[in-house]
Write an enzyme that holds these catalytic residues in place. Sequence first.
Site, mmCIF file in Angstrom:
data_model
loop_
_atom_site.group_PDB
_atom_site.id
_atom_site.type_symbol
_atom_site.label_atom_id
_atom_site.label_comp_id
_atom_site.label_asym_id
_atom_site.label_seq_id
_atom_site.Cartn_x
_atom_site.Cartn_y
_atom_site.Cartn_z
ATOM 1 N N SER A 1 35.687 23.003 21.863
ATOM 2 C CA SER A 1 36.360 22.808 20.580
ATOM 3 C C SER A 1 36.115 21.388 20.090
ATOM 4 O O SER A 1 35.967 20.460 20.903
ATOM 5 C CB SER A 1 37.873 23.012 20.743
ATOM 6 O OG SER A 1 38.546 22.638 19.559
ATOM 7 N N TYR B 1 45.629 21.141 25.277
ATOM 8 C CA TYR B 1 44.524 22.011 24.859
ATOM 9 C C TYR B 1 43.247 21.186 24.654
ATOM 10 O O TYR B 1 42.172 21.538 25.140
ATOM 11 C CB TYR B 1 44.921 22.741 23.572
ATOM 12 C CG TYR B 1 43.799 23.481 22.887
ATOM 13 C CD1 TYR B 1 43.450 24.769 23.286
ATOM 14 C CD2 TYR B 1 43.081 22.905 21.832
ATOM 15 C CE1 TYR B 1 42.420 25.455 22.650
ATOM 16 C CE2 TYR B 1 42.059 23.588 21.197
ATOM 17 C CZ TYR B 1 41.729 24.850 21.606
ATOM 18 O OH TYR B 1 40.713 25.535 20.975
HETATM 19 P P1 NAP Z 1 42.274 34.259 19.441
HETATM 20 O O1 NAP Z 1 41.952 34.858 18.107
HETATM 21 O O2 NAP Z 1 43.670 33.820 19.722
HETATM 22 O O3 NAP Z 1 41.787 35.285 20.583
HETATM 23 C C1 NAP Z 1 41.960 34.945 21.925
HETATM 24 C C2 NAP Z 1 41.224 35.956 22.774
HETATM 25 O O4 NAP Z 1 41.308 35.541 24.148
HETATM 26 C C3 NAP Z 1 41.827 37.347 22.724
HETATM 27 O O5 NAP Z 1 40.757 38.274 22.820
HETATM 28 C C4 NAP Z 1 42.714 37.410 23.977
HETATM 29 O O6 NAP Z 1 42.906 38.738 24.486
HETATM 30 C C5 NAP Z 1 41.845 36.601 24.924
HETATM 31 N N1 NAP Z 1 42.547 36.020 26.073
HETATM 32 C C6 NAP Z 1 43.571 35.127 26.083
HETATM 33 N N2 NAP Z 1 43.912 34.820 27.345
HETATM 34 C C7 NAP Z 1 43.090 35.535 28.150
HETATM 35 C C8 NAP Z 1 42.977 35.687 29.555
HETATM 36 N N3 NAP Z 1 43.772 35.006 30.411
HETATM 37 N N4 NAP Z 1 42.052 36.540 30.050
HETATM 38 C C9 NAP Z 1 41.246 37.243 29.204
HETATM 39 N N5 NAP Z 1 41.289 37.136 27.870
HETATM 40 C C10 NAP Z 1 42.223 36.303 27.356
HETATM 41 O O7 NAP Z 1 41.359 32.983 19.719
HETATM 42 P P2 NAP Z 1 40.061 32.380 18.973
HETATM 43 O O8 NAP Z 1 40.528 31.456 17.930
HETATM 44 O O9 NAP Z 1 39.073 33.441 18.677
HETATM 45 O O10 NAP Z 1 39.525 31.452 20.160
HETATM 46 C C11 NAP Z 1 38.448 31.804 20.993
HETATM 47 C C12 NAP Z 1 37.951 30.533 21.649
HETATM 48 O O11 NAP Z 1 37.562 29.615 20.639
HETATM 49 C C13 NAP Z 1 39.022 29.818 22.479
HETATM 50 O O12 NAP Z 1 38.441 29.285 23.640
HETATM 51 C C14 NAP Z 1 39.484 28.710 21.547
HETATM 52 O O13 NAP Z 1 40.001 27.620 22.254
HETATM 53 C C15 NAP Z 1 38.177 28.381 20.862
HETATM 54 N N6 NAP Z 1 38.325 27.666 19.589
HETATM 55 C C16 NAP Z 1 38.963 28.233 18.527
HETATM 56 C C17 NAP Z 1 39.074 27.519 17.343
HETATM 57 C C18 NAP Z 1 39.766 28.084 16.135
HETATM 58 O O14 NAP Z 1 40.028 27.315 15.190
HETATM 59 N N7 NAP Z 1 40.071 29.371 16.087
HETATM 60 C C19 NAP Z 1 38.539 26.224 17.248
HETATM 61 C C20 NAP Z 1 37.910 25.688 18.357
HETATM 62 C C21 NAP Z 1 37.797 26.407 19.519
HETATM 63 P P3 NAP Z 1 44.110 39.707 23.934
HETATM 64 O O15 NAP Z 1 43.667 40.180 22.552
HETATM 65 O O16 NAP Z 1 44.177 40.811 24.927
HETATM 66 O O17 NAP Z 1 45.339 38.851 23.858
#
Ligand code: NAP
Length: 250
Positions: free
Chosen positions: A145, A159
């Site tokens: 991130s 985080y």
């Molecule tokens: P999100 O929409 O909240 O989705 C999270 C996903 O992770 C869901 O599929 C969830 O499964 C799964 N998950 C959570 N805990 C888990 C575990 N212990 N084992 C297996 N699966 C798990 O998140 P996102 O924004 O797409 O983020 C994805 C990645 O991008 C993360 O690493 C986040 O830190 C990174 N990121 C995001 C942003 C942003 O602005 N969105 C920016 C920088 C980095 P369920 O559906 O079953 O709950």
Amino acid sequence: MTIEKIVLITGASRGIGAATALLAAQQGYTVCVNYLRNHAAAQKVVTTIHANGGKAFAIAADVAQETEVVRLFAELDHVGGRLAGLVNNAGILEKQMRVLDMDAARLNRILSTNITSAFLCAREAIKRMSTQRGGQGGAIVNVSSAASRLGSANEYVDYAASKGAIDTFTLGLAREIAQEGIRVNAVRPGLIATDIHASGGEATRIARLAPLVPMQRGGEAQEVAEAIVWLLSEKASYVTGSLLDISGGR
Ligand code: NAP
């Protein structure tokens, strides 16, 4: 279903992981859609891929737990095919608060989900992909991130620090296994429209912070997926140990 090259995407039921799953399937991968508990969302990703003529299946596993990771990879072995890629995407954040108020239980949840999971999944993937172990090589993409360099003060320094660890993990692992046919890179997304901001307690966070982004907007999961799938592919054959910012210039 004939299975050739498989990519395992952790946390692929929603957000960036789901967008990456759809795109990877279009590029010819058989996609393993890992998720924690949202079965309906994971199944929807699989159904959409099938409807578009692609190949996918879902496996629930908590990648923060070693026994669950071992079971996940055992189930993958059972499916057959060749593991060609791993996307360490699963990640969480919790309610915005100052470091002053964080307890050990919260820190352990963040660190085990965001860091330990990536080490464990990489370990199991290397066992299967390393040319020194009879594998055919492959690629690992870690989802870090922009928070790793911004620090997320007053929101979630825990985080941000976990993503700093992912950057270092990427650099070290890339060098450690460069001679085993495995490339390791990371993407560092900025403000991307997914559910994760609501889990921090501020669903409208992107609207508040967009004026700080040189491009004056948040990004879409699809825009991150494009970079991840490129890093997985042979088109990125000389790229390893790289941290790719996808953050609109912020
Ligand atoms: P999100 O929409 O909240 O989705 C999270 C996903 O992770 C869901 O599929 C969830 O499964 C799964 N998950 C959570 N805990 C888990 C575990 N212990 N084992 C297996 N699966 C798990 O998140 P996102 O924004 O797409 O983020 C994805 C990645 O991008 C993360 O690493 C986040 O830190 C990174 N990121 C995001 C942003 C942003 O602005 N969105 C920016 C920088 C980095 P369920 O559906 O079953 O709950």
